[in-house]
Each structure stands twice: as structure tokens, then as C-alpha cells.
Design an enzyme around this catalytic site. Structure first.
Site, PDB file in Angstrom:
ATOM      1  N   VAL A 106       2.221   5.178  -1.495  1.00 46.30           N
ATOM      2  CA  VAL A 106       1.521   6.415  -1.398  1.00 46.30           C
ATOM      3  C   VAL A 106       2.085   7.296  -2.653  1.00 46.30           C
ATOM      4  CG1 VAL A 106       0.931   6.662   1.108  1.00 46.30           C
ATOM      5  CG2 VAL A 106       3.184   7.610   0.089  1.00 46.30           C
ATOM      6  N   ARG A 110     -13.095  -2.480  14.487  1.00 43.60           N
ATOM      7  CA  ARG A 110     -12.792  -1.396  13.423  1.00 43.60           C
ATOM      8  C   ARG A 110     -13.649  -1.264  12.432  1.00 43.60           C
ATOM      9  NH1 ARG A 110      -7.056  -1.839  10.598  1.00 43.60           N
ATOM     10  NH2 ARG A 110      -7.754   0.276  10.103  1.00 43.60           N
ATOM     11  N   ARG A 144       0.861  -1.244   0.096  1.00 39.36           N
ATOM     12  CA  ARG A 144      -0.133   0.008  -0.029  1.00 39.36           C
ATOM     13  C   ARG A 144       0.900   1.430  -0.003  1.00 39.36           C
ATOM     14  NH1 ARG A 144      -4.942  -0.774   3.984  1.00 39.36           N
ATOM     15  NH2 ARG A 144      -6.034   0.458   2.588  1.00 39.36           N
TER      16      ARG A 144
END
Ligand code: EPZ
Length: 430
Positions: free
Chosen positions: A133, A409, A131
């Protein structure tokens, strides 16, 4: 640490209220940093990720108050939360906060747009894949931001007169980068055109809320989003859209156990592809006045092949749950994950319940078995955990799911919602 104990074998019958979407609530809350006025969000789910983001926004200077409780059998659902960020007191999002939840990296967009600078910790790796950025950085650079990476932080600054609108086409579809670029561009000088943008309903929800705040966004829900920059945004009142992943999860749970359940306060149009897959697996799905009715009587589960894809494709956030369903199909199915490279951690845990699954690259082959048998299991992410709950509901005997904090969550009152429909599910505190 809490665990969830499930005794499988019961059908599900009743009504399950669907909460507001976690993945819409988070970017909507972050959008409150774009204005000094009050943003009021209704239908905000009560989840650990929301509470964590409340702490993060407070750190930047947001004043947050919660009210508007809708009482149902003594419990509060669908909170209304007011966010007021008169002044940004800190443009740094530290590692301690960002590392707990990747979406907190998204504050970089509003902070940069409103204050001209932001220092945000890199989120780091996570259980479902690397993941990166890079798309956020490239996109913000296209809006003329200067970006440096130093000691694990992204330091971003805007030109003296603010960000400058531009044309940017994402090389890969990213929900988070679309949210961030859209938020940043609302206050940029001139017009921004985002190509290959994410089309997820949560992106549309954010764009609609930003427009209610005075932004000028068109094209949301298509691959090209146009944002005409404005000088400032005002407050607004906005209702978070229903959680399509929670909807799909409970629909798959009913398909797995059999039964007849109304999923209330949700909308079929949010998850057409997933509902079609559940239908092909043998459940009847119809629209009702208040939501969706899911029925599976008698007949077994049919094998269905799926491939995850950005919206409107089959959502990666329902992949683990669908695999849970396919473990008891009458035949062999294949599930291909194209969004995250490591989103198969539930495979080994499902195998502990007796599932027959083999992996080859990004594709799982699931040979349906006639029965699963309860066992202690654990999972390393939210959606994987709930796939174990679904499988546990159909397994014989007791399944004990540990690391319940993953479920907290993203699933509001999971055990309560399932218990009310006749499942034997309870939280056990050690
Ligand atoms: C959002 O994550 C969701 N999170 C995820 O839900 C969901 O799985 C994902 O979108 C895909 O639908 C929230 O909305 C809070 P992406 P996001 O950027 O935005 C790659 C859950 O369980 N990529 O669309 O982080 C990335 O590695 C969570 O609720 C880059 O390469 O996902 C992935 O392979 C998990 N560079 C792909 O794009 C970047 O700069 C799609 O990720 C950004 C992303």
C-alpha cells in the site's frame, strides 16, 4: 461447501446479460462515505464482495437500502442501492473486515477527507501477490496527511484545516491508489494533479459519479487527473458501468466452445484490446444494438501472444481466462503477466485437465492440445477459478470446480447464465 459441476462439449448459443462491474461498484459504494446525502447506485451486481462491502460501510455508519428490482424470469438482476451516511460513526476499519477484501482498505480516502482521520488495517498479502500500500501512503502524504503505521494499522490524520491539494505522480500505475487519491482530493483545499494515474474505465466511472455529486474532476481516462477541491459533496444517482471482465470472460468461453452468443448490456469500447486478442484467436466479434455478438464456427483456435498491462492494455483480470482459451489453440502461445507477480496459480490446475503449460519467470508458454479431459480442480482466486470453468466447458467429460466462493465474489449467476446458453453447468452442494 458448494462446487460447480461441468460436463463439457456443448457449444454456447443464446443471450448472456452482462452485470454491472464489480470493480466499479466497490469504489462507487465507498464514495458514499464522502457525503451526508444519499448516493443511489443502479445496476449494482449481486456478489459476495458487494455484500461484504455493505457490511463494512454499515460499520462506518452508512444506512443502506436495496430496491429497484428488475425481474427476469423470477430472478432479480441489477439492483438499485441507496447509501446514506449522515454521520460517520466509526473511522476505524478493523482487520477482521479489511483482511476479507482488499478494496475495503480504500475507505481510508473518504474517511480522511471527511473526518480528518482514519485508522485502517493493512490488507496483508493475498493469493495473487504481495500487493503493498506504499502508493496510497505516499499519495496521501503528498496531500499533507500525517501517516503512521502501528500494530498492523495505518493511522492517518489530516491537518486541522483538512487535506491540502498537491501535485503527485504515481511511480507505478495503481487502480486502487488512483481511486483513493481522487476521492480524498475532492474535499481537499486547493487543486490536486495526479500524474501517471490509472486510466481504467472504472476510474472514469468513479470520477463521473463524483462529479455528479458536485466534485470538480477533469482528465479522467487520461494519465493526468485534475481535482479542484470543493467544500462538500451532495448525493447523486449513478448507474454502474458494465463489467468488462465478465464480458471478456464470456466472449472467451464462446471462443473456446464455439457457438453464437449475444453479450447484452455491455460495450465493446470497454475492452478493445482483449476483444482484438479473441478475434485473432479466431472468433468473430461484432457490435449489436444491445451489446456484442461473439461467434466461432468450425475453424480451430489460433495461438495468440499477449502481455498484460494497465488499461488500455490487455487486462490482468482476463489473463487466466485467455490462458484457458489458449490451451486448445493449434500451436504455441505465450502469456506474460506484468501486473501481479504470482498470478499463475491456474497453470497447475489447467494442467490437470491436460493442458501443456510451462512457466519461465513472468511468462507462460502454452502448447495447444487437441483435447482437454475433465478432472476435479480448484483455484485460489476469482479469475483463476473462472478460467477453469472455461476450460471445463470445452473438456471431455466432467470437471468439478471446488472453492466456488471465489466465483461468487465476482460472477453473478454464472451457472444460470451459461446454462441458458446450452452449457451443462450446475452447482452441487455437499
Ligand atoms: C484492482 O486492484 C482490481 N481490484 C483488480 O481486480 C485488478 O487486477 C487490478 O486493479 C489491476 O487491474 C478492484 O478494482 C477491486 P493495483 P488494485 O493497485 O487496485 C502494485 C479482481 O480479480 N501496487 O492497480 O489492488 C500492486 O501490487 C481483482 O477483480 C503497489 O506496488 O490493483 C500491483 O502489482 C484482482 N503499491 C500493481 O501495483 C501500492 O500501493 C497494480 O495494482 C498499490 C499497488
Amino acid at each position: 461447501m458448494d462446487r460447480i459441476r461441468i460436463v463439457g462439449g456443448n457449444e454456447l448459443h443464446g443471450v448472456i446479460p452482462i452485470s454491472g462491474a464489480k470493480n466499479a461498484a466497490l469504489p462507487l459504494m465507498i464514495a458514499s462515505l464522502l457525503t451526508d446525502d444519499t448516493l443511489t447506485l443502479e445496476n449494482v451486481p449481486h456478489l459476495a464482495d458487494v455484500e461484504q462491502l455493505i457490511r463494512i460501510l454499515g460499520n462506518h455508519g452508512a444506512d443502506i437500502s436495496v430496491n429497484g428490482r428488475r425481474e427476469r424470469q423470477g430472478e432479480s438482476y441489477a439492483r438499485t442501492i441507496h447509501f446514506t451516511c449522515r454521520n460517520i460513526v466509526d473511522t476505524t476499519a478493523p482487520y477482521e473486515l479489511v483482511s476479507k477484501m482488499r478494496a475495503s482498505f480504500w475507505v481510508i480516502g473518504p474517511l480522511l477527507a471527511r473526518e480528518g482521520k482514519a485508522r485502517v488495517s493493512l490488507p496483508g498479502g493475498c493469493a495473487i501477490g504481495t500487493r503493498p500500500v506504499d502508493l496510497f501512503i505516499e499519495g496521501l502524504q503528498a496531500l499533507s496527511a500525517n501517516i503512521e503505521i502501528d500494530s498492523g494499522y495505518v493511522n492517518a490524520t489530516a491537518p486541522a484545516g483538512g487535506l491540502i491539494g498537491a501535485r503527485y505522480t504515481f511511480p507505478k500505475v495503481s487502480v486502487g491508489a488512483t481511486h483513493v487519491l481522487m476521492m480524498a482530493a475532492t474535499l481537499a483545499n486547493g487543486t490536486t494533479v495526479l500524474g501517471n494515474a490509472a486510466r481504467e474505465p472504472e476510474v472514469v466511472d468513479l470520477a463521473n459519479c463524483l462529479n455528479a455529486m458536485g466534485a470538480k474532476i477533469t482528465g479522467q481516462g487520461t494519465a493526468t487527473i485534475t481535482i479542484e477541491g470543493v467544500r462538500s459533496l451532495s448525493g447523486a444517482r449513478h448507474r454502474v458501468l458494465p463489467d468488462r471482465i465478465e464480458t471478456g470472460t464470456y466472449a472467451m468461453a464462446v471462443a473456446m466452445t464455439g457457438g453464437d452468443v449475444i453479450l447484452e448490456d455491455t460495450d465493446m469500447a470497454l475492452l478493445d484490446t482483449a476483444l482484438e486478442a479473441i478475434r485473432r484467436a479466431g472468433a468473430e466479434i461484432t457490435e449489436t444494438n444491445s451489446g456484442i455478438r461473439v461467434v466461432r464456427n468450425g475453424a480451430g483456435i489460433k495461438p495468440v501472444d499477449i502481455v498484460t498491462d494497465p488499461f488500455p492494455g490487455f487486462p490482468t483480470d482476463l489473463q487466466a481466462q485467455f490462458m484457458g482459451l489458449m490451451t486448445m489453440a493449434k500451436g504455441t502461445s505465450h502469456i506474460t503477466e506484468t501486473i501481479f507477480e504470482n498470478r499463475f496459480m491456474h497453470v497447475q490446475e489447467l494442467a490437470r485437465l491436460g493442458a501443456k503449460i510451462s512457466l519461465s519467470g513472468q511468462t507462460a508458454k502454452i502448447e495447444g492440445v487437441s483435447r482437454l479431459k475433465g478432472a476435479p480442480v480448484m483455484a485460489t482466486d476469482l479469475r483463476a477459478s473462472v478460467s477453469l470453468v472455461i476450460a471445463g466447458l470445452a473438456a471431455e467429460g466432467e470437471t468439478m470446480v471446488s472453492r466456488v466462493y471465489h466465483l461468487d465474489r465476482g460472477f453473478e449467476r454464472l451457472e444460470e447464465k451459461l446454462t441458458r446458453c446450452g452449457a451443462h453447468v450446475e452447482r452441487v452442494s455437499d
